[in-house]
Design a protein around this motif. Structure first.
Motif, PDB file in Angstrom:
ATOM      1  N   ARG A  42      -7.805  -6.226  -4.811  1.00 43.74           N
ATOM      2  CA  ARG A  42      -8.214  -7.623  -4.996  1.00 43.74           C
ATOM      3  C   ARG A  42      -6.992  -8.546  -4.933  1.00 43.74           C
ATOM      4  O   ARG A  42      -7.055  -9.665  -4.414  1.00 43.74           O
ATOM      5  CB  ARG A  42      -8.937  -7.797  -6.329  1.00 43.74           C
ATOM      6  N   THR A  43      -5.853  -8.054  -5.442  1.00 43.74           N
ATOM      7  CA  THR A  43      -4.616  -8.850  -5.418  1.00 43.74           C
ATOM      8  C   THR A  43      -4.189  -9.144  -3.984  1.00 43.74           C
ATOM      9  O   THR A  43      -3.827 -10.276  -3.635  1.00 43.74           O
ATOM     10  CB  THR A  43      -3.498  -8.094  -6.164  1.00 43.74           C
ATOM     11  N   ILE A  44      -4.237  -8.129  -3.123  1.00 43.95           N
ATOM     12  CA  ILE A  44      -3.818  -8.336  -1.735  1.00 43.95           C
ATOM     13  C   ILE A  44      -4.835  -9.192  -0.987  1.00 43.95           C
ATOM     14  O   ILE A  44      -4.481 -10.010  -0.129  1.00 43.95           O
ATOM     15  CB  ILE A  44      -3.574  -6.987  -1.026  1.00 43.95           C
ATOM     16  N   ASP A  45      -6.110  -9.024  -1.311  1.00 39.93           N
ATOM     17  CA  ASP A  45      -7.167  -9.856  -0.729  1.00 39.93           C
ATOM     18  C   ASP A  45      -6.922 -11.331  -1.044  1.00 39.93           C
ATOM     19  O   ASP A  45      -6.961 -12.189  -0.152  1.00 39.93           O
ATOM     20  CB  ASP A  45      -8.518  -9.392  -1.290  1.00 39.93           C
ATOM     21  N   GLN A  46      -6.631 -11.619  -2.302  1.00 43.48           N
ATOM     22  CA  GLN A  46      -6.404 -13.016  -2.708  1.00 43.48           C
ATOM     23  C   GLN A  46      -5.154 -13.593  -2.040  1.00 43.48           C
ATOM     24  O   GLN A  46      -5.136 -14.755  -1.629  1.00 43.48           O
ATOM     25  CB  GLN A  46      -6.296 -13.101  -4.233  1.00 43.48           C
ATOM     26  N   ALA A  47      -4.105 -12.784  -1.910  1.00 45.85           N
ATOM     27  CA  ALA A  47      -2.857 -13.287  -1.331  1.00 45.85           C
ATOM     28  C   ALA A  47      -3.023 -13.652   0.142  1.00 45.85           C
ATOM     29  O   ALA A  47      -2.356 -14.566   0.635  1.00 45.85           O
ATOM     30  CB  ALA A  47      -1.753 -12.243  -1.499  1.00 45.85           C
ATOM     31  N   TYR A  48      -3.916 -12.940   0.852  1.00 45.10           N
ATOM     32  CA  TYR A  48      -4.073 -13.177   2.289  1.00 45.10           C
ATOM     33  C   TYR A  48      -5.416 -13.810   2.653  1.00 45.10           C
ATOM     34  O   TYR A  48      -5.741 -13.934   3.836  1.00 45.10           O
ATOM     35  CB  TYR A  48      -3.879 -11.856   3.056  1.00 45.10           C
TER      36      TYR A  48
ATOM     37  N   LEU B 270      -6.811  -3.664   5.450  1.00 47.35           N
ATOM     38  CA  LEU B 270      -7.875  -4.658   5.459  1.00 47.35           C
ATOM     39  C   LEU B 270      -8.104  -5.053   6.913  1.00 47.35           C
ATOM     40  O   LEU B 270      -7.146  -5.228   7.669  1.00 47.35           O
ATOM     41  CB  LEU B 270      -7.471  -5.903   4.662  1.00 47.35           C
ATOM     42  N   TYR B 271      -9.371  -5.191   7.305  1.00 46.27           N
ATOM     43  CA  TYR B 271      -9.642  -5.601   8.682  1.00 46.27           C
ATOM     44  C   TYR B 271     -10.632  -6.756   8.704  1.00 46.27           C
ATOM     45  O   TYR B 271     -11.481  -6.898   7.829  1.00 46.27           O
ATOM     46  CB  TYR B 271     -10.168  -4.431   9.516  1.00 46.27           C
ATOM     47  N   GLU B 272     -10.470  -7.587   9.709  1.00 44.33           N
ATOM     48  CA  GLU B 272     -11.444  -8.623  10.031  1.00 44.33           C
ATOM     49  C   GLU B 272     -11.685  -8.532  11.534  1.00 44.33           C
ATOM     50  O   GLU B 272     -10.753  -8.682  12.331  1.00 44.33           O
ATOM     51  CB  GLU B 272     -10.934 -10.014   9.654  1.00 44.33           C
ATOM     52  N   LEU B 273     -12.931  -8.244  11.913  1.00 51.47           N
ATOM     53  CA  LEU B 273     -13.269  -8.087  13.317  1.00 51.47           C
ATOM     54  C   LEU B 273     -13.626  -9.430  13.940  1.00 51.47           C
ATOM     55  O   LEU B 273     -13.895 -10.402  13.237  1.00 51.47           O
ATOM     56  CB  LEU B 273     -14.416  -7.094  13.475  1.00 51.47           C
TER      57      LEU B 273
ATOM     58  N   ARG C  21      -9.727  -9.293  14.870  1.00 46.79           N
ATOM     59  CA  ARG C  21      -9.191 -10.633  14.629  1.00 46.79           C
ATOM     60  C   ARG C  21      -7.862 -10.521  13.891  1.00 46.79           C
ATOM     61  O   ARG C  21      -6.878 -11.142  14.277  1.00 46.79           O
ATOM     62  CB  ARG C  21     -10.184 -11.468  13.818  1.00 46.79           C
ATOM     63  N   ARG C  22      -7.825  -9.680  12.878  1.00 52.70           N
ATOM     64  CA  ARG C  22      -6.560  -9.433  12.165  1.00 52.70           C
ATOM     65  C   ARG C  22      -6.691  -8.159  11.339  1.00 52.70           C
ATOM     66  O   ARG C  22      -7.789  -7.777  10.913  1.00 52.70           O
ATOM     67  CB  ARG C  22      -6.163 -10.618  11.266  1.00 52.70           C
ATOM     68  N   LEU C  23      -5.558  -7.498  11.141  1.00 50.56           N
ATOM     69  CA  LEU C  23      -5.460  -6.301  10.313  1.00 50.56           C
ATOM     70  C   LEU C  23      -4.284  -6.487   9.367  1.00 50.56           C
ATOM     71  O   LEU C  23      -3.237  -6.992   9.779  1.00 50.56           O
ATOM     72  CB  LEU C  23      -5.201  -5.051  11.154  1.00 50.56           C
ATOM     73  N   LEU C  24      -4.442  -6.053   8.145  1.00 48.49           N
ATOM     74  CA  LEU C  24      -3.329  -6.072   7.190  1.00 48.49           C
ATOM     75  C   LEU C  24      -3.124  -4.641   6.693  1.00 48.49           C
ATOM     76  O   LEU C  24      -4.000  -4.075   6.038  1.00 48.49           O
ATOM     77  CB  LEU C  24      -3.623  -6.996   6.011  1.00 48.49           C
TER      78      LEU C  24
ATOM     79  N   LEU D 215       1.207  -7.331   9.092  1.00 48.98           N
ATOM     80  CA  LEU D 215       0.037  -8.115   9.464  1.00 48.98           C
ATOM     81  C   LEU D 215      -0.054  -8.105  10.992  1.00 48.98           C
ATOM     82  O   LEU D 215       0.893  -8.474  11.677  1.00 48.98           O
ATOM     83  CB  LEU D 215       0.162  -9.554   8.948  1.00 48.98           C
ATOM     84  N   ILE D 216      -1.194  -7.652  11.507  1.00 48.32           N
ATOM     85  CA  ILE D 216      -1.412  -7.578  12.958  1.00 48.32           C
ATOM     86  C   ILE D 216      -2.485  -8.585  13.317  1.00 48.32           C
ATOM     87  O   ILE D 216      -3.610  -8.504  12.824  1.00 48.32           O
ATOM     88  CB  ILE D 216      -1.824  -6.157  13.384  1.00 48.32           C
ATOM     89  N   THR D 217      -2.137  -9.537  14.161  1.00 47.60           N
ATOM     90  CA  THR D 217      -3.025 -10.650  14.484  1.00 47.60           C
ATOM     91  C   THR D 217      -3.330 -10.670  15.978  1.00 47.60           C
ATOM     92  O   THR D 217      -2.436 -10.460  16.801  1.00 47.60           O
ATOM     93  CB  THR D 217      -2.361 -11.990  14.081  1.00 47.60           C
ATOM     94  N   ASN D 218      -4.600 -10.924  16.312  1.00 45.05           N
ATOM     95  CA  ASN D 218      -4.994 -11.072  17.710  1.00 45.05           C
ATOM     96  C   ASN D 218      -4.663 -12.483  18.157  1.00 45.05           C
ATOM     97  O   ASN D 218      -5.253 -13.459  17.694  1.00 45.05           O
ATOM     98  CB  ASN D 218      -6.493 -10.796  17.872  1.00 45.05           C
ATOM     99  N   ASN D 219      -3.703 -12.582  19.069  1.00 46.73           N
ATOM    100  CA  ASN D 219      -3.245 -13.880  19.551  1.00 46.73           C
ATOM    101  C   ASN D 219      -3.590 -13.992  21.036  1.00 46.73           C
ATOM    102  O   ASN D 219      -2.810 -13.607  21.896  1.00 46.73           O
ATOM    103  CB  ASN D 219      -1.736 -14.010  19.318  1.00 46.73           C
ATOM    104  N   GLY D 220      -4.803 -14.488  21.327  1.00 46.44           N
ATOM    105  CA  GLY D 220      -5.217 -14.638  22.718  1.00 46.44           C
ATOM    106  C   GLY D 220      -5.320 -13.330  23.465  1.00 46.44           C
ATOM    107  O   GLY D 220      -4.998 -13.260  24.656  1.00 46.44           O
TER     108      GLY D 220
END
Length: 440
Positions: free
Chosen positions: A423-429, A291-294, A346-349, A396-401
């Motif tokens: 959908r289960t993993i989407d809801q959990a995160y 899962l990605y969020e840019l 922004r974050r990757l799971l 979980l990979i997060t962009n921290n500054g």
């Protein structure tokens, strides 16, 4: 073929096989250090270059003769495996030294350490040596493959080092990159500074006599010395689950994420490795996904389902290499993340689903490895699954500054009836995406 007796130190046996797997094994437990297998290809008792060292950071020899296949966690033993194609070993190479190194302790705290030579074609055990007298050693030469009158033999060695993998490698001619140390701050002291000397008097110097100018050949640029071998690596655990990519040198280039696995009981019963014996008897299909969020707010998923394989050089800057059903270390499930575009994330799971062939992750022993192009590998094992889970959050990979921080999740989730693993993993995160049914 049944297990053979353990060899004595110095004993040797013929190796009647074209290729072999060298399996290093030990019993895991609280306080037991991690152990790594490595191989050195020797000509005249030394390596020809640093390329003759095969280990976790340099997993394949250029000749194709030796490769590091990686670890397999199990309930009774952890194994780290090397593959040696004896027919491909260059004629100048006389010996292949087989070594073990302990990470985070001494071999006196590693129970059940042994090395086995297996025929790669049949799985038959050709030789075995058990190390039983270790104390303060942090590296061992457990055995070696060597040529004798045109044939290959294995010798049990059992030679220990208290200087770790770096000391062992250096003894055979490897140049090891030493960890950088922060220089100590200079001690402040008061000193007497004499006044500067008066400027020297300028004397008249006659011009030099003219000389004949002779053209000189261009200078050959100095050869750039090869980069020393890096031995550093990172193992994430429950107690130390997080690492910064920037701090360990892996903030650019491509990062390969690999999942490989071994199954027992419900998938074959005899603990054989998938991709070899079991693959013909089961249809287990695990899918590595992300899962990605840019940074611009776009969200999505990279997965084989729906052929959403992603792209490396355009959004989402993540690419799934393919869909593997074997779990073999040399392939497994892989995806690649473009770290040159890290500011776009922004974050990757990273997560894995059981697509078919099993009811849950129970009895599946998996290893996750993140290998940045310019940094130390990051690895961790999945814990034993005790719930009917078909989806597991891996990292979980997060962009921290501007710095990407990797966090070990190893979290098994149980989908509710009628709810997909995605959908289960989407809801959990809290990803907040809309899902529709898909197929491969």
């Amino acid at each position: 073929m049944g297990a053979s007796m353990s060899m004595l130190k110095g004993a040797n046996v013929p190796v009647p096989a074209h290729s072999v797997r060298i399996e290093l094994a030990w019993r895991p437990g609280p306080g037991v250090p991690d152990v790594d297998a490595s191989a050195l290809l020797l000509a005249g008792g030394r390596v020809r270059s640093d390329a003759d060292f095969v280990f976790y950071n340099q997993p394949a020899h250029s000749s194709g003769a030796v490769r590091h296949e990686g670890k397999r966690p199990g309930p009774d033993a952890v194994t780290d495996t090397l593959f040696v194609d004896l027919a491909q070993v260059e004629p100048v190479v006389e010996r292949v030294v087989l070594a073990a190194s302990a990470d985070g302790g001494t071999f006196g705290r590693v129970p059940g350490l042994n090395i086995r030579v297996l025929d790669a074609a049949t799985g038959a055990e050709l030789a075995r040596f058990d190390s039983q007298d270790a104390t303060v050693e942090t590296a061992f030469i457990l055995g070696e493959l060597y040529r004798r009158q045109g044939a290959w033999k294995f010798r049990a060695v059992g030679q220990g080092y208290d200087s770790g993998l770096a000391g062992l490698a250096t003894d055979f001619g490897i140049t090891v990159d030493k960890p950088r140390q922060t220089p100590a701050a200079p001690t402040a002291r008061t000193t007497f500074n004499p006044p500067p000397a008066p400027p020297a008097q300028t004397a008249f110097t006659p011009p030099p006599a003219p000389t004949l100018q002779v053209p000189t050949p261009p200078l050959t640029p100095p050869l750039t010395p090869p980069s020393p071998v890096r031995l550093s690596k990172v193992t994430l655990t429950k107690d130390a689950p997080r690492v910064s990519l920037a701090k360990q040198g892996g903030s650019s280039g491509a990062m390969r994420v690999n999942l490989n696995w071994e199954t027992r009981k419900q998938f074959g019963g005899w603990g054989a490795k998938l991709g070899r014996a079991v693959a013909n008897h089961t249809d287990l299909d695990l899918d590595l996904c992300a899962l990605y969020e840019l940074a611009d707010g776009r969200k999505g998923v990279v997965q084989a389902l729906g052929n959403a394989f992603g792209a490396l050089h355009q959004p989402p800057y993540i690419h799934l290499d393919g869909d593997d059903r074997t779990g073999a270390v040399e392939s497994g499930e892989n995806l690649t993340v473009n770290l040159d575009q890290k500011d776009k994330f922004r974050r990757l799971l990273i997560f894995v689903t059981v697509y078919e062939g099993a009811r849950s992750f129970a009895d599946l022993h998996a290893t996750v490895t993140l290998q940045p192009q310019f940094g130390a590998p990051i690895e961790f094992f999945l814990d034993e699954c005790t719930v009917p889970s078909t989806v597991c959050a891996l990292a979980l990979i997060t962009n921290n500054g501007g710095d990407l921080v990797v966090q070990r999740e190893a979290r098994y989730l149980v989908p509710a009836r009628g709810v997909s693993p995605q959908r289960t993993i989407d809801q959990a995160y809290g990803w907040g995406m809309n899902w529709t049914p898909g197929r491969k």
